[in-house]
Design a protein around this motif. Structure first.
Motif, PDB file in Angstrom:
ATOM      1  N   MET A   1      15.248  58.862 -22.635  1.00 42.13           N
ATOM      2  CA  MET A   1      14.474  57.864 -22.698  1.00 42.13           C
ATOM      3  C   MET A   1      13.801  57.644 -23.937  1.00 42.13           C
ATOM      4  O   MET A   1      13.071  58.584 -24.500  1.00 42.13           O
ATOM      5  N   ARG A   2      13.494  56.481 -24.513  1.00 41.47           N
ATOM      6  CA  ARG A   2      13.091  56.088 -25.718  1.00 41.47           C
ATOM      7  C   ARG A   2      11.915  55.000 -25.566  1.00 41.47           C
ATOM      8  O   ARG A   2      12.241  54.019 -24.821  1.00 41.47           O
ATOM      9  N   VAL A   3      10.694  55.272 -25.963  1.00 44.58           N
ATOM     10  CA  VAL A   3       9.453  54.400 -25.519  1.00 44.58           C
ATOM     11  C   VAL A   3       9.028  53.760 -26.813  1.00 44.58           C
ATOM     12  O   VAL A   3       8.809  54.577 -27.922  1.00 44.58           O
ATOM     13  N   VAL A   4       8.487  52.490 -26.870  1.00 46.46           N
ATOM     14  CA  VAL A   4       7.452  52.058 -27.773  1.00 46.46           C
ATOM     15  C   VAL A   4       6.340  51.753 -27.131  1.00 46.46           C
ATOM     16  O   VAL A   4       6.114  51.273 -26.173  1.00 46.46           O
ATOM     17  N   ILE A   5       5.230  52.383 -27.846  1.00 50.56           N
ATOM     18  CA  ILE A   5       3.881  51.980 -27.306  1.00 50.56           C
ATOM     19  C   ILE A   5       2.851  51.168 -28.241  1.00 50.56           C
ATOM     20  O   ILE A   5       3.015  51.038 -29.385  1.00 50.56           O
ATOM     21  N   GLU A  26      10.944  60.461 -25.288  1.00 49.13           N
ATOM     22  CA  GLU A  26      10.838  60.208 -27.085  1.00 49.13           C
ATOM     23  C   GLU A  26      10.065  58.888 -27.194  1.00 49.13           C
ATOM     24  O   GLU A  26      10.351  57.903 -26.752  1.00 49.13           O
ATOM     25  N   VAL A  27       9.067  59.087 -28.045  1.00 50.23           N
ATOM     26  CA  VAL A  27       8.239  57.992 -28.571  1.00 50.23           C
ATOM     27  C   VAL A  27       8.911  57.364 -29.898  1.00 50.23           C
ATOM     28  O   VAL A  27       8.701  58.026 -31.189  1.00 50.23           O
ATOM     29  N   ALA A  28       9.518  56.232 -29.690  1.00 51.09           N
ATOM     30  CA  ALA A  28      10.073  55.656 -30.871  1.00 51.09           C
ATOM     31  C   ALA A  28       9.307  55.031 -32.016  1.00 51.09           C
ATOM     32  O   ALA A  28       9.650  55.192 -33.117  1.00 51.09           O
ATOM     33  N   ALA A  29       8.235  54.428 -31.394  1.00 47.37           N
ATOM     34  CA  ALA A  29       7.140  53.877 -32.376  1.00 47.37           C
ATOM     35  C   ALA A  29       6.070  53.898 -31.658  1.00 47.37           C
ATOM     36  O   ALA A  29       5.774  53.515 -30.358  1.00 47.37           O
ATOM     37  N   GLU A  30       4.777  53.565 -32.576  1.00 50.30           N
ATOM     38  CA  GLU A  30       3.387  53.548 -31.981  1.00 50.30           C
ATOM     39  C   GLU A  30       2.702  52.158 -32.915  1.00 50.30           C
ATOM     40  O   GLU A  30       2.756  52.329 -34.029  1.00 50.30           O
ATOM     41  N   THR A  39       8.320  43.429 -33.439  1.00 49.70           N
ATOM     42  CA  THR A  39       9.251  44.126 -34.333  1.00 49.70           C
ATOM     43  C   THR A  39       9.943  45.343 -34.236  1.00 49.70           C
ATOM     44  O   THR A  39      10.766  45.760 -34.471  1.00 49.70           O
ATOM     45  N   ALA A  40       8.627  46.308 -33.538  1.00 52.36           N
ATOM     46  CA  ALA A  40       9.307  47.537 -33.317  1.00 52.36           C
ATOM     47  C   ALA A  40      10.463  47.568 -32.189  1.00 52.36           C
ATOM     48  O   ALA A  40      11.394  48.305 -32.239  1.00 52.36           O
ATOM     49  N   VAL A  41      10.381  46.863 -31.315  1.00 53.10           N
ATOM     50  CA  VAL A  41      11.233  46.778 -30.122  1.00 53.10           C
ATOM     51  C   VAL A  41      12.741  46.084 -30.971  1.00 53.10           C
ATOM     52  O   VAL A  41      13.628  46.868 -30.369  1.00 53.10           O
ATOM     53  N   VAL A  42      12.633  45.319 -31.703  1.00 59.11           N
ATOM     54  CA  VAL A  42      13.834  44.584 -32.282  1.00 59.11           C
ATOM     55  C   VAL A  42      14.275  45.706 -33.173  1.00 59.11           C
ATOM     56  O   VAL A  42      15.643  46.095 -32.995  1.00 59.11           O
ATOM     57  N   ALA A  43      13.672  46.595 -33.811  1.00 57.66           N
ATOM     58  CA  ALA A  43      14.289  47.733 -34.730  1.00 57.66           C
ATOM     59  C   ALA A  43      14.531  48.920 -34.005  1.00 57.66           C
ATOM     60  O   ALA A  43      15.816  49.372 -34.172  1.00 57.66           O
ATOM     61  N   GLU A  44      14.000  49.061 -32.982  1.00 56.45           N
ATOM     62  CA  GLU A  44      14.237  50.617 -32.283  1.00 56.45           C
ATOM     63  C   GLU A  44      15.051  50.424 -31.034  1.00 56.45           C
ATOM     64  O   GLU A  44      15.604  51.352 -30.491  1.00 56.45           O
ATOM     65  N   ARG A  45      15.110  49.098 -30.464  1.00 56.75           N
ATOM     66  CA  ARG A  45      15.995  48.959 -29.116  1.00 56.75           C
ATOM     67  C   ARG A  45      15.325  50.202 -28.262  1.00 56.75           C
ATOM     68  O   ARG A  45      16.252  50.833 -27.550  1.00 56.75           O
ATOM     69  N   PRO A  46      14.166  50.364 -27.519  1.00 53.60           N
ATOM     70  CA  PRO A  46      13.879  51.428 -26.670  1.00 53.60           C
ATOM     71  C   PRO A  46      14.145  50.839 -25.390  1.00 53.60           C
ATOM     72  O   PRO A  46      14.893  49.943 -25.237  1.00 53.60           O
ATOM     73  N   ASP A  47      14.462  52.010 -24.460  1.00 53.33           N
ATOM     74  CA  ASP A  47      14.479  51.750 -23.051  1.00 53.33           C
ATOM     75  C   ASP A  47      13.263  51.123 -22.540  1.00 53.33           C
ATOM     76  O   ASP A  47      13.404  50.619 -21.299  1.00 53.33           O
ATOM     77  N   LEU A  48      11.955  51.414 -22.731  1.00 53.51           N
ATOM     78  CA  LEU A  48      11.034  50.766 -22.227  1.00 53.51           C
ATOM     79  C   LEU A  48       9.669  50.654 -23.284  1.00 53.51           C
ATOM     80  O   LEU A  48       9.573  51.363 -24.214  1.00 53.51           O
ATOM     81  N   VAL A  49       8.743  49.697 -23.003  1.00 56.19           N
ATOM     82  CA  VAL A  49       7.819  49.404 -23.684  1.00 56.19           C
ATOM     83  C   VAL A  49       6.446  49.852 -22.841  1.00 56.19           C
ATOM     84  O   VAL A  49       6.385  49.506 -21.593  1.00 56.19           O
ATOM     85  N   VAL A  50       5.426  50.374 -23.461  1.00 54.61           N
ATOM     86  CA  VAL A  50       4.017  50.518 -22.725  1.00 54.61           C
ATOM     87  C   VAL A  50       3.135  49.701 -23.584  1.00 54.61           C
ATOM     88  O   VAL A  50       3.084  49.987 -24.694  1.00 54.61           O
ATOM     89  N   ALA A  51       2.512  48.675 -23.038  1.00 54.13           N
ATOM     90  CA  ALA A  51       1.875  47.659 -24.006  1.00 54.13           C
ATOM     91  C   ALA A  51       0.633  47.155 -23.223  1.00 54.13           C
ATOM     92  O   ALA A  51       0.300  47.020 -22.049  1.00 54.13           O
ATOM     93  N   ASP A  52      -0.545  47.212 -23.816  1.00 52.27           N
ATOM     94  CA  ASP A  52      -1.906  46.786 -23.486  1.00 52.27           C
ATOM     95  C   ASP A  52      -1.637  45.272 -23.193  1.00 52.27           C
ATOM     96  O   ASP A  52      -1.145  44.679 -24.260  1.00 52.27           O
ATOM     97  N   VAL A  53      -2.246  44.628 -22.477  1.00 57.52           N
ATOM     98  CA  VAL A  53      -2.513  43.187 -22.240  1.00 57.52           C
ATOM     99  C   VAL A  53      -3.154  42.489 -23.614  1.00 57.52           C
ATOM    100  O   VAL A  53      -2.681  41.410 -23.869  1.00 57.52           O
ATOM    101  N   ARG A  54      -4.268  42.841 -23.787  1.00 61.11           N
ATOM    102  CA  ARG A  54      -5.284  42.348 -24.765  1.00 61.11           C
ATOM    103  C   ARG A  54      -5.149  43.178 -26.162  1.00 61.11           C
ATOM    104  O   ARG A  54      -5.656  44.456 -26.159  1.00 61.11           O
ATOM    105  N   MET A  55      -4.431  42.684 -27.143  1.00 63.33           N
ATOM    106  CA  MET A  55      -4.795  43.135 -28.456  1.00 63.33           C
ATOM    107  C   MET A  55      -4.930  42.302 -29.468  1.00 63.33           C
ATOM    108  O   MET A  55      -5.312  40.943 -29.335  1.00 63.33           O
TER     109      MET A  55
END
Length: 220
Positions: A1-5, A26-30, A39-55
């Motif tokens: 599994m690949r993840v973007v944080i 595997e952490v594909a990008a932070e 941008t990271a999801v388009v580039a890395e095509r991970p299986d899952l994203v972990v994302a903060d609501v407020r950034m």
């Protein structure tokens, strides 16, 4: 599994990355903001994203808006959203018509490594992981909505992503009794015969929408 944080707090972001890596994920990008997340999801095509609501830059809903865009563009992408506070209406908006591969957790949950990594894996596998505090918000003061008190308990645990065995252990009942309650819930929610997984996900969505009588006062 690949993840973007996606998390603007560097220490928390790195902590999440370490936890996932230690669990063999595997952490594909932070990244630290919503635009970088897309941008990271388009580039890395991970299986899952972990994302903060407020950034950044406004710290309002940048993360949530990025998640909505990504869920629309990549329907099979798993998403675990993190928040400091209970925002049930936001959780419902993000789940939309696709509660599968969706999680909404309070950041306090990240402190429990086993619970957090289990939730990530559950969402990546197509399930749901709704924080218990969000569910408690719906249950408070709820009318019966056609379900018994015990059926609402079973359904709330299902919405959190618990297995039948885990629900049975939590409620001190047998798995056969859990199966019976779920059968009654599926019937009362008029969920047609389907795969067990699909019906569980659809029941979780019905619960979030308040169709059981557990959240009718929460705006969509």
């Amino acid at each position: 599994m690949r993840v973007v944080i996606a998390e603007d707090l560097v220490l928390l972001r790195q902590g999440i990355a370490r936890m996932l890596a230690q669990d063999g994920i595997e952490v594909a990008a932070e990244v630290g903001d919503g635009a970088a997340l897309v941008t990271a999801v388009v580039a890395e095509r991970p299986d899952l994203v972990v994302a903060d609501v407020r950034m950044p830059p406004t710290f309002t809903d940048e993360g949530a808006r990025a998640v909505l865009l990504l869920r629309d563009r990549f329907p099979d992408l798993g998403v675990v959203v993190l928040s400091h506070i209970v925002e049930p209406a936001l959780a419902l908006r993000l789940a939309a018509d696709r509660p599968a591969r969706f999680g909404y957790l309070l950041k306090d949950r990240v402190l429990d490594i086993d619970d957090f990594t289990a939730a990530v894996r559950r969402v990546a596998a197509g399930g749901t992981a709704i924080d218990a505090q969000v569910i408690d918000h719906y249950i408070g003061g709820a009318g019966p909505g056609g379900l018994t008190a015990r059926e609402r308990e079973v359904l709330s645990l299902l919405a959190q992503g618990w297995s039948n065995a885990a629900i049975a252990g939590r409620l001190f009942i047998s798995e056969r009794t859990v199966d019976s309650h779920l059968g009654s819930i599926f019937t009362k929610l008029r969920l047609p015969p389907d795969t067990e997984h699909n019906r569980r996900v659809r029941a979780a969505l019905a619960w979030l929408r308040g169709e059981t009588g557990a959240g009718s006062d929460v705006p969509a």
